[in-house]
Design a protein around this motif. Structure first.
Motif, PDB file in Angstrom:
ATOM      1  N   ILE A 109       0.862  -1.179   0.000  1.00  0.00           N
ATOM      2  CA  ILE A 109       0.000   0.000   0.000  1.00  0.00           C
ATOM      3  C   ILE A 109       0.900   1.231   0.000  1.00  0.00           C
ATOM      4  N   LEU A 110       0.799   2.031  -1.046  1.00  0.00           N
ATOM      5  CA  LEU A 110       1.619   3.225  -1.174  1.00  0.00           C
ATOM      6  C   LEU A 110       0.985   4.393  -0.439  1.00  0.00           C
ATOM      7  N   GLY A 111       1.821   5.191   0.206  1.00  0.00           N
ATOM      8  CA  GLY A 111       1.349   6.426   0.800  1.00  0.00           C
ATOM      9  C   GLY A 111       1.029   7.443  -0.286  1.00  0.00           C
ATOM     10  N   TYR A 112       0.448   8.577   0.125  1.00  0.00           N
ATOM     11  CA  TYR A 112      -0.013   9.574  -0.851  1.00  0.00           C
ATOM     12  C   TYR A 112       1.099  10.051  -1.769  1.00  0.00           C
ATOM     13  N   MET A 113       2.243  10.430  -1.205  1.00  0.00           N
ATOM     14  CA  MET A 113       3.336  10.941  -2.018  1.00  0.00           C
ATOM     15  C   MET A 113       3.900   9.860  -2.938  1.00  0.00           C
ATOM     16  N   GLU A 114       4.061   8.662  -2.423  1.00  0.00           N
ATOM     17  CA  GLU A 114       4.559   7.555  -3.249  1.00  0.00           C
ATOM     18  C   GLU A 114       3.601   7.269  -4.391  1.00  0.00           C
ATOM     19  N   ALA A 115       2.305   7.260  -4.082  1.00  0.00           N
ATOM     20  CA  ALA A 115       1.296   6.978  -5.105  1.00  0.00           C
ATOM     21  C   ALA A 115       1.265   8.073  -6.160  1.00  0.00           C
ATOM     22  N   LYS A 116       1.444   9.316  -5.729  1.00  0.00           N
ATOM     23  CA  LYS A 116       1.467  10.421  -6.677  1.00  0.00           C
ATOM     24  C   LYS A 116       2.599  10.235  -7.692  1.00  0.00           C
ATOM     25  N   HIS A 117       3.777   9.844  -7.193  1.00  0.00           N
ATOM     26  CA  HIS A 117       4.954   9.707  -8.051  1.00  0.00           C
ATOM     27  C   HIS A 117       4.980   8.397  -8.834  1.00  0.00           C
ATOM     28  N   GLN A 118       4.399   7.346  -8.281  1.00  0.00           N
ATOM     29  CA  GLN A 118       4.485   6.035  -8.930  1.00  0.00           C
ATOM     30  C   GLN A 118       3.237   5.674  -9.737  1.00  0.00           C
ATOM     31  N   ILE A 119       2.122   6.314  -9.439  1.00  0.00           N
ATOM     32  CA  ILE A 119       0.871   5.982 -10.136  1.00  0.00           C
ATOM     33  C   ILE A 119       0.340   7.179 -10.938  1.00  0.00           C
ATOM     34  N   TYR A 120       0.024   8.286 -10.250  1.00  0.00           N
ATOM     35  CA  TYR A 120      -0.675   9.382 -10.938  1.00  0.00           C
ATOM     36  C   TYR A 120       0.186  10.060 -12.001  1.00  0.00           C
ATOM     37  N   ILE A 121       1.378  10.502 -11.627  1.00  0.00           N
ATOM     38  CA  ILE A 121       2.203  11.256 -12.570  1.00  0.00           C
ATOM     39  C   ILE A 121       2.613  10.407 -13.776  1.00  0.00           C
ATOM     40  N   PRO A 122       3.107   9.166 -13.595  1.00  0.00           N
ATOM     41  CA  PRO A 122       3.436   8.346 -14.775  1.00  0.00           C
ATOM     42  C   PRO A 122       2.224   8.046 -15.649  1.00  0.00           C
ATOM     43  N   THR A 123       1.056   7.852 -15.032  1.00  0.00           N
ATOM     44  CA  THR A 123      -0.146   7.556 -15.812  1.00  0.00           C
ATOM     45  C   THR A 123      -0.582   8.765 -16.618  1.00  0.00           C
ATOM     46  N   TYR A 124      -0.534   9.946 -15.992  1.00  0.00           N
ATOM     47  CA  TYR A 124      -0.909  11.162 -16.720  1.00  0.00           C
ATOM     48  C   TYR A 124       0.085  11.427 -17.847  1.00  0.00           C
ATOM     49  N   ARG A 125       1.362  11.184 -17.591  1.00  0.00           N
ATOM     50  CA  ARG A 125       2.362  11.377 -18.637  1.00  0.00           C
ATOM     51  C   ARG A 125       2.099  10.421 -19.806  1.00  0.00           C
ATOM     52  N   TRP A 126       1.759   9.162 -19.492  1.00  0.00           N
ATOM     53  CA  TRP A 126       1.468   8.192 -20.557  1.00  0.00           C
ATOM     54  C   TRP A 126       0.304   8.694 -21.403  1.00  0.00           C
ATOM     55  N   MET A 127      -0.714   9.224 -20.732  1.00  0.00           N
ATOM     56  CA  MET A 127      -1.866   9.749 -21.455  1.00  0.00           C
ATOM     57  C   MET A 127      -1.463  10.887 -22.386  1.00  0.00           C
ATOM     58  N   LEU A 128      -0.642  11.816 -21.884  1.00  0.00           N
ATOM     59  CA  LEU A 128      -0.204  12.925 -22.721  1.00  0.00           C
ATOM     60  C   LEU A 128       0.555  12.423 -23.948  1.00  0.00           C
ATOM     61  N   GLU A 129       1.457  11.491 -23.743  1.00  0.00           N
ATOM     62  CA  GLU A 129       2.322  11.032 -24.819  1.00  0.00           C
ATOM     63  C   GLU A 129       1.595  10.187 -25.861  1.00  0.00           C
ATOM     64  N   HIS A 130       0.574   9.460 -25.425  1.00  0.00           N
ATOM     65  CA  HIS A 130      -0.098   8.531 -26.338  1.00  0.00           C
ATOM     66  C   HIS A 130      -1.475   8.993 -26.812  1.00  0.00           C
ATOM     67  N   LYS A 131      -2.065   9.946 -26.098  1.00  0.00           N
ATOM     68  CA  LYS A 131      -3.427  10.360 -26.429  1.00  0.00           C
ATOM     69  C   LYS A 131      -3.583  11.855 -26.723  1.00  0.00           C
ATOM     70  N   ALA A 132      -2.580  12.669 -26.381  1.00  0.00           N
ATOM     71  CA  ALA A 132      -2.783  14.116 -26.498  1.00  0.00           C
ATOM     72  C   ALA A 132      -1.551  14.877 -26.960  1.00  0.00           C
ATOM     73  N   MET A 133      -0.613  14.201 -27.626  1.00  0.00           N
ATOM     74  CA  MET A 133       0.606  14.895 -28.046  1.00  0.00           C
ATOM     75  C   MET A 133       0.336  15.981 -29.072  1.00  0.00           C
ATOM     76  N   ASP A 134      -0.718  15.831 -29.857  1.00  0.00           N
ATOM     77  CA  ASP A 134      -1.039  16.887 -30.828  1.00  0.00           C
ATOM     78  C   ASP A 134      -1.359  18.189 -30.109  1.00  0.00           C
ATOM     79  N   ILE A 135      -2.063  18.105 -28.967  1.00  0.00           N
ATOM     80  CA  ILE A 135      -2.380  19.303 -28.202  1.00  0.00           C
ATOM     81  C   ILE A 135      -1.118  19.880 -27.570  1.00  0.00           C
ATOM     82  N   ILE A 136      -0.280  19.015 -27.033  1.00  0.00           N
ATOM     83  CA  ILE A 136       0.961  19.476 -26.413  1.00  0.00           C
ATOM     84  C   ILE A 136       1.824  20.218 -27.421  1.00  0.00           C
TER      85      ILE A 136
END
Length: 205
Positions: A109-136
């Motif tokens: 079970i990851l704490g909030y900061m660990e989860a932010k860095h290991q789950i949320y940020i990498p997942t959002y980055r994946w979304m940007l790179e694979h689903k929204a790079m034209d907007i970026i």
């Protein structure tokens, strides 16, 4: 230049502060294609971290689905929510948050900061790179000559702030500008070479 401001502010007040700026709503309430930058937007096919074989429709579905509460474990049905509604899982209903499970089958079970860095940020980055790079790419180009104001309900731009929810608009800014936590992006992707950027793109297409 890219700036993050609260969507709760009046547009006229934002424009007084940033005259001639382009206002870009990147929340789930956006009325144009920029809604695709919302963590709630159902792109589909987003890999769930540490969970081989699992994908989700949106970033927020992963973040909420992997939450562990005192009265309820993870909820993989959140991965399939494509309505942009009813994705939040609250302490009022499920009890105190214990953390985020490190994957559907994980025991850690990851704490909030660990989860932010290991789950949320990498997942959002994946979304940007694979689903929204034209907007970026459009955002990068437009910000060379214009001030772009990204509207978000959360405006915390400190990735390591434990008290406030991180602004996803800040992650858009960070990715486009090569800032922490994406500070190595510009060199690794070679985007400092302006010849690589599109020359005739509209931010709102």
């Amino acid at each position: 230049m890219i700036i993050v401001e609260s969507k709760r502010k009046k547009i006229e007040n934002i424009l007084k502060k940033h005259p001639n700026a382009i206002i870009a709503d990147v929340t789930s309430q956006a009325k144009d294609g920029l809604v695709r930058l919302s963590p709630f937007y159902p792109h589909g096919g987003i890999p769930v971290p540490f969970s081989e074989g699992y994908t989700a429709t949106c970033v927020e579905g992963i973040w909420q689905g992997l939450k562990v509460f005192e009265n309820e474990d993870i909820d993989t049905s959140m991965f399939r929510n494509n309505t942009m509604k009813g994705i939040k899982r609250t302490v009022r209903k499920h009890g105190c948050v214990l953390g985020h499970r490190k994957g559907v089958y994980g025991t850690e079970i990851l704490g909030y900061m660990e989860a932010k860095h290991q789950i949320y940020i990498p997942t959002y980055r994946w979304m940007l790179e694979h689903k929204a790079m034209d907007i970026i790419e459009r955002l990068r180009k437009a910000s060379e000559t214009k001030t772009i104001v990204l509207l978000d309900y959360n405006t915390c731009c400190d990735v390591d702030d434990e008290a406030k929810p991180l602004s996803h608009a800040y992650l858009v800014k960070a990715y486009a500008e090569g800032l922490y936590p994406f500070d190595d992006l510009r060199l690794s992707n070679g985007i400092d070479n302006k010849e690589d950027l599109p020359t005739q793109l509209s931010l709102f297409d």
